[in-house]
Design a protein around this motif. Sequence first.
Motif, PDB file in Angstrom:
ATOM      1  N   SER A 281      43.603  41.707  41.992  1.00 33.97           N
ATOM      2  CA  SER A 281      44.221  40.505  41.423  1.00 33.97           C
ATOM      3  C   SER A 281      43.253  39.342  41.288  1.00 33.97           C
ATOM      4  O   SER A 281      43.536  38.376  40.568  1.00 33.97           O
ATOM      5  CB  SER A 281      45.417  40.083  42.280  1.00 33.97           C
ATOM      6  OG  SER A 281      45.009  39.743  43.592  1.00 33.97           O
ATOM      7  N   ASN A 282      42.106  39.417  41.947  1.00 35.35           N
ATOM      8  CA  ASN A 282      41.090  38.370  41.827  1.00 35.35           C
ATOM      9  C   ASN A 282      40.154  38.599  40.657  1.00 35.35           C
ATOM     10  O   ASN A 282      39.311  37.742  40.372  1.00 35.35           O
ATOM     11  CB  ASN A 282      40.278  38.272  43.120  1.00 35.35           C
ATOM     12  CG  ASN A 282      40.845  37.250  44.084  1.00 35.35           C
ATOM     13  OD1 ASN A 282      40.787  36.053  43.838  1.00 35.35           O
ATOM     14  ND2 ASN A 282      41.410  37.739  45.190  1.00 35.35           N
ATOM     15  N   ASP A 283      40.274  39.744  39.994  1.00 37.72           N
ATOM     16  CA  ASP A 283      39.421  40.052  38.851  1.00 37.72           C
ATOM     17  C   ASP A 283      40.206  39.789  37.568  1.00 37.72           C
ATOM     18  O   ASP A 283      41.125  40.551  37.231  1.00 37.72           O
ATOM     19  CB  ASP A 283      38.973  41.522  38.921  1.00 37.72           C
ATOM     20  CG  ASP A 283      37.999  41.886  37.831  1.00 37.72           C
ATOM     21  OD1 ASP A 283      37.856  41.115  36.843  1.00 37.72           O
ATOM     22  OD2 ASP A 283      37.362  42.959  37.942  1.00 37.72           O
ATOM     23  N   PRO A 284      39.881  38.734  36.840  1.00 35.16           N
ATOM     24  CA  PRO A 284      40.665  38.391  35.640  1.00 35.16           C
ATOM     25  C   PRO A 284      40.603  39.457  34.546  1.00 35.16           C
ATOM     26  O   PRO A 284      41.453  39.446  33.636  1.00 35.16           O
ATOM     27  CB  PRO A 284      40.049  37.069  35.182  1.00 35.16           C
ATOM     28  CG  PRO A 284      38.664  37.067  35.745  1.00 35.16           C
ATOM     29  CD  PRO A 284      38.772  37.795  37.060  1.00 35.16           C
ATOM     30  N   ASP A 285      39.634  40.361  34.631  1.00 32.07           N
ATOM     31  CA  ASP A 285      39.525  41.407  33.625  1.00 32.07           C
ATOM     32  C   ASP A 285      40.422  42.604  33.914  1.00 32.07           C
ATOM     33  O   ASP A 285      40.537  43.518  33.077  1.00 32.07           O
ATOM     34  CB  ASP A 285      38.074  41.877  33.516  1.00 32.07           C
ATOM     35  CG  ASP A 285      37.149  40.805  32.976  1.00 32.07           C
ATOM     36  OD1 ASP A 285      37.631  39.976  32.167  1.00 32.07           O
ATOM     37  OD2 ASP A 285      35.971  40.783  33.354  1.00 32.07           O
TER      38      ASP A 285
END
Length: 292
Positions: A281-285
């Motif tokens: 969830s911390n990776d916007p991709d």
Amino acid sequence: MSRADVLVDVAGLAAALGLADAPGEQVAGAFDDVEPPVVLDVRWALGQTDGRERYLEAHVPGAVFVDLETELAGPPSAAEGRHPLPDPAVLEAAARRWGVRAGASVVVYDAVGGTSAARAWWLLRWAGHTDVRLLDGGLAAWERAGLPVEDGEVRAEPGDLTVTPSGGTVDADDAARLASSGVLLDARAGERYRGEVEPVDPRAGHVPGAVSAPTSDNLTADGTFLPDDALRARFAALGVPGRGEVGVYCGSGVTAAHEVAALAIVGVDAVLYAGSWSQWSNDPDRPVATGA
């Protein structure tokens, strides 16, 4: 792997510690060792910081306290998640402090149905130490049986375990692959999976294609694991065993280990996505799905 390879009941542990005679009935997870097992207390739960204090008040006789945040996890980060795998050297030093010796039996427990102790169970196996079991029902089952507890700190004789990390874990890319080519189980509560709430991580929802499989459903009302037939039925309804590999994730890779243990009880090998939702969830991709 079978139930006896994963779990020990309170009667079996009490007998191994010399606190009670072994019962006439078969004991789950009986020990072959002459020496008593190393017992580890992993008193931790999300949002609670008083694990050590509770341990000092009462624990299984001889149990050594394990700090999940500093000994069973590396430093948290957005890139790696809230509880990344610890550096092998850190885990080795911790395991030796706990008194874990090569070839020694280990029993781990907590006060939350094994959902935090399973992290120690999984990590020790990942480290190459396979003779480790969860105390079924944890401290609550021990106390219900009227077995003795002690207070204060236990300092073990230093162990000699050498940590040799094995497989059994996948990264975010592999988790995404498993969600389509195998079965990826999401061990968080259903409302977090559906994206209705998210108390700790930056985005709500789940890995697209993952199946909701809350860890709490592995347990009976008294905090012990479901019988084998019930576990098989639970996982069969979720598509396990089925197509391809099985993977599990949760919020930060802690309670997912409990699901790996539950699957192992019924003979299913599963891999752990250690970064879990806190990394994803911390990776916007990374795409996010919501709903059932």
